[in-house]
Write a protein that holds these residues in place. Structure first.
Motif, PDB file in Angstrom:
ATOM      1  N   GLU A  69      47.297  50.421  40.166  1.00 41.29           N
ATOM      2  CA  GLU A  69      46.963  49.564  39.037  1.00 41.29           C
ATOM      3  C   GLU A  69      47.998  49.703  37.929  1.00 41.29           C
ATOM      4  O   GLU A  69      48.383  50.803  37.536  1.00 41.29           O
ATOM      5  CB  GLU A  69      45.576  49.893  38.484  1.00 41.29           C
ATOM      6  N   VAL A 128      50.027  46.454  41.531  1.00 45.07           N
ATOM      7  CA  VAL A 128      51.465  46.209  41.639  1.00 45.07           C
ATOM      8  C   VAL A 128      52.124  47.408  42.312  1.00 45.07           C
ATOM      9  O   VAL A 128      51.473  48.420  42.606  1.00 45.07           O
ATOM     10  CB  VAL A 128      52.091  46.012  40.228  1.00 45.07           C
ATOM     11  N   ASP A 181      45.638  44.546  37.393  1.00 48.40           N
ATOM     12  CA  ASP A 181      46.618  43.994  38.321  1.00 48.40           C
ATOM     13  C   ASP A 181      47.171  45.112  39.204  1.00 48.40           C
ATOM     14  O   ASP A 181      47.595  46.161  38.686  1.00 48.40           O
ATOM     15  CB  ASP A 181      47.777  43.337  37.566  1.00 48.40           C
ATOM     16  N   THR A 203      45.267  47.047  33.324  1.00 45.22           N
ATOM     17  CA  THR A 203      45.367  45.590  33.400  1.00 45.22           C
ATOM     18  C   THR A 203      44.494  44.961  34.467  1.00 45.22           C
ATOM     19  O   THR A 203      44.198  43.769  34.413  1.00 45.22           O
ATOM     20  CB  THR A 203      46.822  45.173  33.665  1.00 45.22           C
ATOM     21  N   ALA A 229      49.747  39.770  30.314  1.00 44.76           N
ATOM     22  CA  ALA A 229      48.293  39.811  30.438  1.00 44.76           C
ATOM     23  C   ALA A 229      47.693  39.469  29.082  1.00 44.76           C
ATOM     24  O   ALA A 229      48.228  39.874  28.041  1.00 44.76           O
ATOM     25  CB  ALA A 229      47.827  41.202  30.879  1.00 44.76           C
ATOM     26  N   TYR A 250      55.904  38.613  33.243  1.00 43.94           N
ATOM     27  CA  TYR A 250      54.508  39.009  33.406  1.00 43.94           C
ATOM     28  C   TYR A 250      53.890  39.157  32.027  1.00 43.94           C
ATOM     29  O   TYR A 250      54.500  39.724  31.115  1.00 43.94           O
ATOM     30  CB  TYR A 250      54.407  40.343  34.156  1.00 43.94           C
ATOM     31  N   PHE A 288      54.269  42.188  41.879  1.00 43.10           N
ATOM     32  CA  PHE A 288      52.832  41.936  41.878  1.00 43.10           C
ATOM     33  C   PHE A 288      52.287  41.978  43.304  1.00 43.10           C
ATOM     34  O   PHE A 288      52.913  41.463  44.230  1.00 43.10           O
ATOM     35  CB  PHE A 288      52.539  40.569  41.250  1.00 43.10           C
ATOM     36  N   HIS A 341      48.209  41.991  43.931  1.00 47.90           N
ATOM     37  CA  HIS A 341      47.034  41.138  43.799  1.00 47.90           C
ATOM     38  C   HIS A 341      46.167  41.659  42.662  1.00 47.90           C
ATOM     39  O   HIS A 341      46.375  42.754  42.155  1.00 47.90           O
ATOM     40  CB  HIS A 341      46.225  41.102  45.103  1.00 47.90           C
ATOM     41  N   ARG A 342      45.211  40.843  42.253  1.00 52.23           N
ATOM     42  CA  ARG A 342      44.248  41.267  41.268  1.00 52.23           C
ATOM     43  C   ARG A 342      43.278  42.266  41.897  1.00 52.23           C
ATOM     44  O   ARG A 342      42.916  42.162  43.070  1.00 52.23           O
ATOM     45  CB  ARG A 342      43.451  40.076  40.730  1.00 52.23           C
ATOM     46  N   LYS A 343      42.861  43.223  41.106  1.00 50.61           N
ATOM     47  CA  LYS A 343      42.005  44.284  41.606  1.00 50.61           C
ATOM     48  C   LYS A 343      40.726  43.733  42.227  1.00 50.61           C
ATOM     49  O   LYS A 343      40.308  44.161  43.311  1.00 50.61           O
ATOM     50  CB  LYS A 343      41.660  45.241  40.453  1.00 50.61           C
ATOM     51  N   LYS A 345      45.937  27.759  37.527  1.00 49.70           N
ATOM     52  CA  LYS A 345      45.745  28.731  38.593  1.00 49.70           C
ATOM     53  C   LYS A 345      44.669  28.212  39.535  1.00 49.70           C
ATOM     54  O   LYS A 345      43.591  27.773  39.098  1.00 49.70           O
ATOM     55  CB  LYS A 345      45.315  30.082  38.020  1.00 49.70           C
TER      56      LYS A 345
END
Length: 541
Positions: free
Chosen positions: A370, A406, A404, A402, A325, A323, A416, A418-420, A514
């Motif tokens: 987060e 998790v 992200d 981040t 960022a 991982y 992981f 998902h994205r916020k 992506k």
């Protein structure tokens, strides 16, 4: 003993390596039907210095920004060497950028000069956008551009800089490793892209990554990911600089269907997975390369949990998941150590990671929150170029947030979610796994690629989504959507069965491969004839 400057400023690293072994192979640039371009340590040192000399001649000074807009070329690396020598941060720009977005990249970063490939200027609208910004521009004439007959009249030639004699040595200008080495633009999913200031001393972490990944000094690393993205630079470009691998192979542009063939031809033992690459490869029909390839390791940032073991078994590889960022943070799951699906843990001597809930309290095991990061040595630091408010919002109480979401298991391994800003896929009151759905559909022989996303549920339930499978078929005229729904019903639980299957020509992707879910969401129309609901399949009409 080498100083932090010697270890972290790219131009200093290159100069030392060229002195140690002047002819050591560092990179091979594969370019389809055109000849390979081979780069050794002397090429890096000499060409980087030539470009630094030319930039200095036209008035570029420490702190100026140098834009670079091209696919994977040796000249891209030479630019990084030259800008490091001058202390003039590089600004990598996606060569696919167009219109207002391209103008924004150039003007927001206040680029003093732009280095661009000829095929970019073949688009008259792009050339016009660049002219209107007023940025001084040098153009690289490429083999593919010359074959296409691209006219470069009126543009300054970058080739002439490198075709000329060796330049007098330009002195090293960086004296503080905490100063910026490049500006990296974010994806801009929540507004205009922000530009992160990457400092030279980040290379001190990057130098340790090959050890974390389990790379060997005789490995040959492959990627087709763009050098405008941090993954290609950090994971594939940098390791051969200090002999952590034998050398790296770059494709001019990425073609998923050629990955195994290229690895076989060039003897690549490792390649870099990102975005939807693994799913797209797994969707390919069985081939001679499945078990007959030289690859031993896939260094992966985003291997779907449900695909992980089947992928290893089919292609005879092992996966090291990690991982990272852009703003900061690193964790890794060494081969055979952590559980399948986990992106790992941070290096205990370097970083701390915590998972916070909405009240800024640490989450319990299994609870989604987060991800936040901070160095062991002190508070996190982050600078968004010309955006102090965003910088301050990203780092709170010494922790870098981040974005992200998790969770941790009982042993501290991170997974992981998902994205916020994406909200996850929530249906029938539960979060569902898009990667599991994708794996099932990818095994159908008529599917070339697939991506799962959500659209607001027709039921109107707050936070609920309808599941859409965007499918790239082998043959759009022959694909039987009814078979895909039947396959889903046989192998998936009820909540995971797609509500819609959307037949598309291709999946929109970022420069990092992506899939752009937001583009799909915005384009989705369930009344379109290419969209099939569970009760309206192609075979039913």
């Amino acid at each position: 003993m080498q100083s932090a400057l010697d270890l972290s400023v790219m131009s200093r690293v290159v100069a030392a390596e060229a002195e140690l072994d002047a002819q050591r192979l560092v990179y091979v640039f594969e370019n389809g039907s055109f000849p390979d371009e081979v780069v050794n340590t002397t090429d890096l040192a000499v060409r980087g210095n030539q470009l630094a000399s030319e930039l200095q001649r036209i008035g570029i000074v420490t702190g100026d920004r140098v834009g670079v807009m091209m696919r994977n070329h040796p000249e891209f690396v030479y630019t990084y060497v030259a800008t490091a020598r001058l202390g003039a941060p590089a600004v990598p720009i996606d060569p696919r950028a167009r219109g207002d977005k391209l103008a924004y990249f150039i003007t927001f970063a206040e680029c003093s000069v732009l280095l661009v490939a000829d095929y970019v200027l073949a688009d008259d609208a792009v050339a016009d956008t660049i002219r209107k910004t007023g940025v001084r521009t040098y153009v690289l004439s490429t083999p593919e551009g010359r074959a296409a007959g691209i006219d470069l009249t009126g543009w300054a030639s970058l080739n002439e800089v490198f075709d000329g004699p060796e330049a007098p040595t330009v002195r090293e200008h960086v004296t503080d490793p905490t100063t910026p080495s490049l500006l990296g633009f974010t994806s801009g999913t929540t507004g205009k892209p922000k530009a992160i200031e990457f400092t030279h001393d980040r290379m001190l972490l990057y130098r340790r990554l090959p050890g974390f990944f389990g790379l060997q000094d005789d490995d040959v690393f492959y990627t087709g990911l763009s050098m405008t993205h941090g993954n290609a630079v950090i994971v594939t470009m940098m390791p051969p600089l200090w002999r952590a691998v034998g050398h790296s192979v770059f494709s001019r542009w990425f073609t998923r269907t050629r990955l195994w063939e290229i690895c076989a031809e060039y003897g690549c033992t490792v390649w870099s997975n990102l975005g939807g690459i693994a799913t797209a490869l797994y969707s390919q029909p069985p081939s001679q390369w499945d078990q007959n390839n030289p690859v031993r390791l896939v260094v992966s940032a985003g291997m779907p949990r449900e695909l992980w073991t089947p992928f290893e078994d089919r292609f005879g590889v092992r996966v090291c998941e990690w991982y990272g960022a852009l703003e900061g943070g690193f964790a890794y799951n060494p081969v055979g150590v952590g559980p399948v699906g986990s992106f790992g843990k941070p290096p205990a001597d370097l970083l701390r990671m915590e998972v916070f809930d909405g009240d800024e309290q640490p989450c319990a095991s299994g609870e989604v929150g987060e991800l936040a990061v901070r160095p062991v040595s002190g508070p996190a630091r982050l600078t968004y170029y010309k955006n102090p408010e965003a910088s301050a919002n990203k780092v709170r109480d010494g922790w870098l947030r981040t974005g992200d979401l998790v969770y941790r298991d009982a042993d501290g391994w991170l997974f992981f979610s998902h994205r916020k800003e994406e909200g996850g896929l929530r249906k029938l009151g539960e979060f569902i796994s898009g990667s599991f759905i994708a794996r099932v559909l990818a095994e159908h022989p008529g599917v070339l690629d697939v991506h799962i996303f959500g659209v607001p549920a027709k039921s109107g339930a707050p936070g609920e989504i309808d599941v859409v499978a965007a499918v790239v078929p082998v043959d759009a005229a022959a694909i039987e959507v009814a078979e895909l729904f039947t396959l889903s019903e046989l192998k998936l639980e009820r909540s995971h069965i797609p509500d819609f299957i959307w037949i598309v020509d291709e999946l929109p992707r970022t420069v990092s491969e992506k899939v752009q879910s937001r583009v799909l969401v915005d384009s989705f129309d369930d009344s379109d004839e290419s969209v099939f609901g569970r009760v309206r399949t192609k075979s039913q009409g």
